[in-house]
Design a protein around this motif. Structure first.
Motif, short mmCIF file in Angstrom:
data_model
loop_
_atom_site.label_atom_id
_atom_site.label_comp_id
_atom_site.label_asym_id
_atom_site.label_seq_id
_atom_site.Cartn_x
_atom_site.Cartn_y
_atom_site.Cartn_z
N VAL A 1 0.88 -1.16 0.00
CA VAL A 1 0.00 0.00 0.00
C VAL A 1 0.92 1.22 0.00
CG1 VAL A 1 -1.85 1.22 1.19
CG2 VAL A 1 -1.75 -1.29 1.27
N PRO A 2 1.26 1.71 -1.19
CA PRO A 2 2.23 2.80 -1.27
C PRO A 2 1.66 4.12 -0.78
CG PRO A 2 1.52 2.14 -3.46
CD PRO A 2 0.80 1.28 -2.49
N GLU A 3 2.55 4.93 -0.27
CA GLU A 3 2.20 6.28 0.13
C GLU A 3 3.41 7.15 -0.21
OE1 GLU A 3 0.21 8.56 3.85
OE2 GLU A 3 1.70 7.04 4.34
N PHE A 4 3.16 8.26 -0.85
CA PHE A 4 4.25 9.16 -1.21
C PHE A 4 4.47 10.15 -0.08
CE2 PHE A 4 2.77 7.36 -5.11
CZ PHE A 4 3.96 7.02 -5.73
N VAL A 5 5.71 10.20 0.38
CA VAL A 5 6.04 11.06 1.51
C VAL A 5 7.20 11.98 1.15
CG1 VAL A 5 5.23 9.38 3.23
CG2 VAL A 5 7.62 9.39 2.56
N ASP A 6 7.27 13.08 1.84
CA ASP A 6 8.40 13.99 1.71
C ASP A 6 9.63 13.32 2.32
OD1 ASP A 6 9.90 16.47 1.39
OD2 ASP A 6 9.65 16.68 3.56
N HIS A 7 10.71 13.29 1.60
CA HIS A 7 11.94 12.64 2.05
C HIS A 7 12.47 13.26 3.34
CE1 HIS A 7 15.84 10.65 1.76
NE2 HIS A 7 16.40 11.84 1.93
N HIS A 8 12.36 14.57 3.46
CA HIS A 8 12.93 15.26 4.62
C HIS A 8 12.08 15.13 5.88
CE1 HIS A 8 16.06 16.94 2.12
NE2 HIS A 8 15.14 17.34 1.27
N SER A 9 10.78 15.33 5.74
CA SER A 9 9.92 15.36 6.93
C SER A 9 9.21 14.03 7.20
CB SER A 9 8.86 16.46 6.79
OG SER A 9 7.92 16.10 5.78
N GLY A 10 9.09 13.19 6.18
CA GLY A 10 8.35 11.95 6.33
C GLY A 10 6.84 12.13 6.25
N ARG A 11 6.38 13.36 6.03
CA ARG A 11 4.95 13.63 5.96
C ARG A 11 4.38 13.19 4.62
NH1 ARG A 11 4.94 19.70 6.77
NH2 ARG A 11 2.84 19.49 5.93
N PRO A 12 3.16 12.63 4.61
CA PRO A 12 2.52 12.24 3.34
C PRO A 12 2.32 13.46 2.45
CG PRO A 12 1.31 11.35 5.21
CD PRO A 12 2.34 12.30 5.76
#
Length: 175
Positions: free
Chosen positions: A123-134
């Protein structure tokens, strides 16, 4: 007037569409990323006309997403192997998969994404690399980069963008 090329646009999205924006290209890359490599496999899977498939495979090879490798000399036959540049397209294909599930599939689970090793559904979710936020929860926007032209800086000016947003809010509140 119809645009024949996005090459002169100063935008990474336009640059990507220049290479893979034609719908057959994305479907061919989807199949190639799933391990299909031969002309007849692409043709059978997609129901694409041979002349169109030839053009798309040539363009994807010329753009470095697929490598054309001969596997038979008589007759001459080729496989199309995904390159590193082509593998970099996988997240885009997965993003389209997610969008399609959410917005076009009417809840049908005709295709699921699984881990090749474990067989477990992903179940993929795209997140910001720096913050980990979706990414879906972030208020992201494009801004002009350090190499942008004056035209691009004008188009992506944050002050102009706020004015446009305010105008849209006002229109929505009056309707």
């Amino acid at each position: 007037m119809r645009r024949s090329s996005f090459a002169s646009m100063e935008c990474p999205i336009a640059g990507a569409l220049e290479r893979v924006g034609e719908w057959w290209s994305l479907l061919i890359m989807r199949d190639a990323l799933d391990g299909f490599t031969r002309f007849d496999e692409f043709e059978a899977n997609l129901g694409i006309a041979p002349n169109m498939l030839t053009r798309r495979l040539r363009a994807l090879s010329d753009d470095g997403l697929l490598e054309r490798v001969q596997y038979s000399t008589k007759p001459a036959r080729y496989e199309y192997i995904v390159t590193e540049k082509g593998r970099d397209l996988r997240p885009v294909i997965v993003a389209l998969y997610l969008w399609g599930i959410k917005n076009t599939a009417d809840g049908a689970r005709n295709v699921v994404l699984v881990d090749q090793v474990t067989g477990s559904e992903i179940v993929p979710e795209f997140v910001d690399h720096h913050s980990g936020r979706p990414l879906s929860s972030m208020r992201a926007e494009f801004v002009a980069g350090p190499d942008a032209s004056e035209e691009m800086r004008r188009r992506l000016n944050p002050d102009s963008r706020r004015t446009r947003r305010d105008r849209h809010k006002a229109q929505r509140s009056t309707t």
